[in-house]
Scaffold this motif. Structure first.
Motif, PDB file in Angstrom:
ATOM      1  N   ALA A  85      35.883  35.771  49.580  1.00  0.00           N
ATOM      2  CA  ALA A  85      36.655  35.377  48.476  1.00  0.00           C
ATOM      3  C   ALA A  85      36.606  33.714  48.511  1.00  0.00           C
ATOM      4  CB  ALA A  85      38.252  35.820  48.508  1.00  0.00           C
ATOM      5  N   VAL A  86      36.916  32.947  49.507  1.00  0.00           N
ATOM      6  CA  VAL A  86      36.778  31.458  49.529  1.00  0.00           C
ATOM      7  C   VAL A  86      35.364  30.937  48.870  1.00  0.00           C
ATOM      8  CG1 VAL A  86      36.597  29.799  50.941  1.00  0.00           C
ATOM      9  CG2 VAL A  86      38.307  31.168  51.396  1.00  0.00           C
ATOM     10  N   GLN A 136      40.385  35.252  34.674  1.00  0.00           N
ATOM     11  CA  GLN A 136      40.237  33.741  34.422  1.00  0.00           C
ATOM     12  C   GLN A 136      39.219  33.558  33.336  1.00  0.00           C
ATOM     13  OE1 GLN A 136      39.506  32.067  38.052  1.00  0.00           O
ATOM     14  NE2 GLN A 136      41.404  31.560  38.683  1.00  0.00           N
ATOM     15  N   ASP A 145      32.707  27.994  40.399  1.00  0.00           N
ATOM     16  CA  ASP A 145      33.055  26.896  39.878  1.00  0.00           C
ATOM     17  C   ASP A 145      31.851  25.887  39.985  1.00  0.00           C
ATOM     18  OD1 ASP A 145      35.614  27.769  39.218  1.00  0.00           O
ATOM     19  OD2 ASP A 145      36.604  26.807  41.070  1.00  0.00           O
ATOM     20  N   ARG A 151      34.918  31.683  45.049  1.00  0.00           N
ATOM     21  CA  ARG A 151      35.727  30.845  44.355  1.00  0.00           C
ATOM     22  C   ARG A 151      35.104  29.559  44.166  1.00  0.00           C
ATOM     23  NH1 ARG A 151      41.853  28.603  45.591  1.00  0.00           N
ATOM     24  NH2 ARG A 151      41.768  27.064  43.974  1.00  0.00           N
ATOM     25  N   ARG A 152      34.390  29.038  45.274  1.00  0.00           N
ATOM     26  CA  ARG A 152      33.805  27.652  45.287  1.00  0.00           C
ATOM     27  C   ARG A 152      32.510  27.984  44.621  1.00  0.00           C
ATOM     28  NH1 ARG A 152      33.279  27.810  50.431  1.00  0.00           N
ATOM     29  NH2 ARG A 152      34.822  26.176  50.897  1.00  0.00           N
ATOM     30  N   VAL A 164      40.005  38.147  40.044  1.00  0.00           N
ATOM     31  CA  VAL A 164      40.552  36.992  39.478  1.00  0.00           C
ATOM     32  C   VAL A 164      39.446  36.201  38.672  1.00  0.00           C
ATOM     33  CG1 VAL A 164      41.126  34.676  40.509  1.00  0.00           C
ATOM     34  CG2 VAL A 164      41.804  36.753  41.702  1.00  0.00           C
ATOM     35  N   LEU A 165      38.270  36.382  38.859  1.00  0.00           N
ATOM     36  CA  LEU A 165      37.121  35.602  38.109  1.00  0.00           C
ATOM     37  C   LEU A 165      37.353  35.978  36.678  1.00  0.00           C
ATOM     38  CD1 LEU A 165      34.163  34.688  40.285  1.00  0.00           C
ATOM     39  CD2 LEU A 165      36.414  33.491  40.033  1.00  0.00           C
ATOM     40  N   LYS A 213      36.259  33.544  33.693  1.00  0.00           N
ATOM     41  CA  LYS A 213      34.935  33.072  34.260  1.00  0.00           C
ATOM     42  C   LYS A 213      33.642  33.693  34.309  1.00  0.00           C
ATOM     43  CE  LYS A 213      37.703  29.395  36.808  1.00  0.00           C
ATOM     44  NZ  LYS A 213      37.795  28.815  38.232  1.00  0.00           N
ATOM     45  N   ALA A 269      38.308  39.191  44.563  1.00  0.00           N
ATOM     46  CA  ALA A 269      37.844  37.952  44.200  1.00  0.00           C
ATOM     47  C   ALA A 269      37.120  38.028  42.847  1.00  0.00           C
ATOM     48  CB  ALA A 269      37.078  37.407  45.106  1.00  0.00           C
TER      49      ALA A 269
END
Length: 337
Positions: free
Chosen positions: A110-111, A156, A118, A114-115, A152-153, A158, A149
């Motif tokens: 998940a880390v 959002q 973006d 997210r990185r 979430v995207l 994204k 994860a």
């Protein structure tokens, strides 16, 4: 251009997918922009890239930047394109595909998801990615974490869909079963190595994709150039010095493969057909295939690929191609008896 739906989704995509791996390496920024202009003019609306693409380990991300600069050149370009990119490899300087320079900077935690998203959005100069693809299986991260994860995207805005690349059939099933248990859409596409000379995907990957409603997007449709007139180019001295050409020459060093390629080129010469165009047209006849990824280095290469969409292959020719490059047959018979 002809269009189809991507798997079970309502998304309409072109039957050819513009691959961008050469952008920033073998093709400079201006040449890359010219190819994308030609693609859009021809109605190709499906562009594929990856965060890791770039000319070398110190220039990863360069390909996404080139797409971003092209999108910035016209207000409606981004709206006309179905944009797909990938994550998995480590993007830090000095890292390689299989070795991370820093912990948590690769794979599908998940880390890192997210990185990575973006960073890709910034390089691409857009606020969303249409299809976000897992470039490789992550044996360390459970799908429960991956889907959380991805949720979430999507929330959002994204990304819109998730897809895979280089996944075996059982991982496609596992990912979508876990998604279904929690009411998620799951995977909508799989990119796999698939062409006339490399048909192992027919055993389990493509059946799994069809069962779960994934669009199949073959990469290396010319098998690293072997199916693009490799012997003719060898005789004429017209081959390039690209990585693909080097791998093509290595493939021809295998006597059995060389004999098959020779039979293939001789067959198509009798029909006055171009080998590369036939290889692409053959994929467009295969069940479950959305469209092959073509990675042109020049606009001329792209125009040749376009002709494949309109090329009709007779049943007689398809049968002859199967004799030269036989597939494994349906599973489980292909491996059981």
């Amino acid at each position: 251009m002809k269009y189809t739906q991507l798997g079970r989704t309502g998304l309409q995509v072109s039957r050819l997918v513009l691959g961008t791996m050469n952008f920033g390496g073998e093709t400079d920024e201006a040449g890359s922009h010219a190819i994308m202009d030609a693609a859009l003019d021809a109605g190709v609306n499906f562009f594929d890239t990856a965060n890791i693409y770039g000319p070398d380990d110190d220039s990863k991300g360069r390909t996404e930047e080139i797409l971003g600069s092209w999108f910035a050149g016209g207000a409606d370009r981004r709206d006309k394109v179905v944009l797909a990119t990938k994550l998995y490899g480590d993007m830090t300087p000095g890292s390689t595909w299989r070795k991370a320079a820093w912990p948590n900077h690769n794979k599908l935690s998940a880390v890192n998801i997210r990185r990575a998203v973006d960073a890709s959005l910034k390089r691409l100069g857009t606020d969303h990615i249409d299809i976000y693809q897992f470039h490789h299986v992550d044996r360390d991260t459970p799908f429960e974490e991956i889907w959380q994860a991805i949720d979430v995207l999507i929330t959002q805005g994204k990304i819109l869909y998730a897809g895979t690349s280089n996944f075996p059939g059982y991982k496609i099933a596992q990912a979508n079963e876990i998604a279904a248990r929690t009411g998620r859409v799951g995977l909508v596409s799989e990119q796999c190595l698939y062409n006339l000379a490399e048909r192992r995907a027919e055993m389990e990957v493509i059946p799994a994709a069809q069962e779960y409603g994934l669009g199949v997007i073959p990469w290396s449709p010319l098998n690293m150039g072997l199916l693009g007139g490799a012997l003719r180019k060898e005789r004429d001295g017209t081959g390039s010095r690209s990585i693909k050409s080097v791998r093509s020459a290595a493939g021809l060093a295998d006597p059995a493969m060389r004999a098959r390629v020779e039979a293939y080129e001789n067959l198509l010469a009798k029909h006055e057909l171009d080998p590369g165009e036939v290889a692409l047209a053959w994929l467009l006849t295969r069940p479950g295939v959305t469209g092959p990824i073509v990675g042109p280095r020049t606009p001329e290469h792209f125009r040749s690929a376009l002709r494949a969409v309109e090329l009709e292959l007779s049943e007689e020719l398809l049968g002859a191609l199967d004799e030269i490059f036989p597939g494994p047959g349906p599973s489980p018979e292909a491996f059981a008896w």
